[in-house]
Design an enzyme around this catalytic site. Structure first.
Site: not given
Length: 308
Positions: A57-59, A69, A96, A98, A125, A131, A133-134, A168, A199
């Site tokens: 996980s990137g986060l 993130d 991940d 990103d 993504e 980026k 975080n979503s 993604r 997502h």
């Protein structure tokens, strides 16, 4: 003969890891699950729990390094973390990545380095660099569809089938609607993606259901139900979802536990009351296979060797 060391075994089994990941994400008729890992310890724990594949996980990796993130951690720090995850778990790892840390050139460099370190797959993504975080804020600019498709093609031309490539789609996160999400999915499939990760930030899985109905399983669909966690797993099976990613739960569990322990030790000025509730050292030693070191010492540190 003793088993090869974890490092040697990881390098020798990269190809098999890729095939295992491809089976999990692309060809498995049953719903697959990937567990988040952010370092060697969390990877080992997930493997011991029984998970067959991991999500780097990137986060979680950024958070474990003390970064946000938002591409504050570098691509090289991500690659180094992935190597520890692979070595500690001996499991196939989907990374991940990103947005690929830049344009097509950065993305293909990242893919090549991840392949060298033993990753089995890469998720990119369609957001802009850097980026965010979503789930943070409302402004999530998207990359141009054709430009992002070029990033995907660059990765495919660089590593071919030696990494599972997951595209993604952030269109629903960014509020662009279902038509845009489906349009991008088709463009990314044409560019060579092996699977589509769609997502959503909603607390119900209605967008996911609508996407799968419109997509008609042209490529396998991967989801990350961080927000819509109350949706029963049976719904994903009904929608023919390929893979569910539990994307940040080990890190969040660790934060909660560490915060509680630190607070109690500070307040109570003793560890006597928390010892029954934390992992004994012997379990930690078992998890990281200290017994292998003892066996290796008996084999390699012979008395005759020590005399010379």
């Amino acid at each position: 003969m003793p088993p090869p060391s974890p490092n040697v075994l990881a390098k020798a089994s990269i190809d098999s890891h890729v095939e295992l990941m491809r089976a999990e994400v692309c060809y498995n008729s049953e719903l697959s699950f990937l567990m988040e890992a952010h370092d060697g310890l969390s990877a080992a724990i997930a493997g011991r729990a029984g998970f067959k594949g991991l999500w780097a996980s990137g986060l979680s990796i950024a958070s474990s390094l003390g970064y946000r993130d938002a591409n504050e951690a570098s691509w090289s720090q991500l690659v180094d973390s992935v190597e520890r995850i692979v070595d500690s778990s001996q499991l196939p790892v989907l990374v991940d990545g990103d947005c690929g840390f830049g344009n097509f050139n950065n993305a293909r460099l990242l893919a090549r380095k991840l392949r060298q370190r033993g990753a089995a797959g890469l998720a990119l993504e369609d957001s802009c660099f850097p980026k965010m975080n979503s789930f943070v804020g409302d402004r999530h600019p998207l990359a141009d569809t054709r430009e992002f498709a070029g990033r995907l093609r660059a990765v495919k031309d660089t590593v071919g089938d030696d990494l599972v490539l997951v595209a993604r789609i952030e269109a629903l996160i960014a509020g662009h609607g279902m038509d845009e999400a489906i349009s991008r999915a088709h463009a990314y499939a044409d560019a060579g993606a092996d699977a589509i990760l769609v997502h959503s930030r909603r607390t119900a899985a209605d967008e996911i259901h609508a996407f799968t109905c419109a997509w008609q399983n042209r490529l396998p669909v991967v989801i990350v139900p961080t927000k819509y966690y109350r949706t029963p797993i049976s719904a994903y099976r009904k929608d023919r979802i390929s893979t569910v990613i539990w994307a940040n739960h080990s890190l969040r569990a660790a934060v909660s536990a560490m915060r509680q322990v630190c607070g109690r030790i500070l307040a109570e000025e003793t560890t006597a009351n928390i010892e029954p509730n934390i992992t004994p050292l012997d379990e930690l030693f078992d998890l990281l296979e200290y017994n292998e070191l003892a066996t290796a010492e008996a084999r390699y540190l012979q008395p005759d060797d020590l005399d010379h």
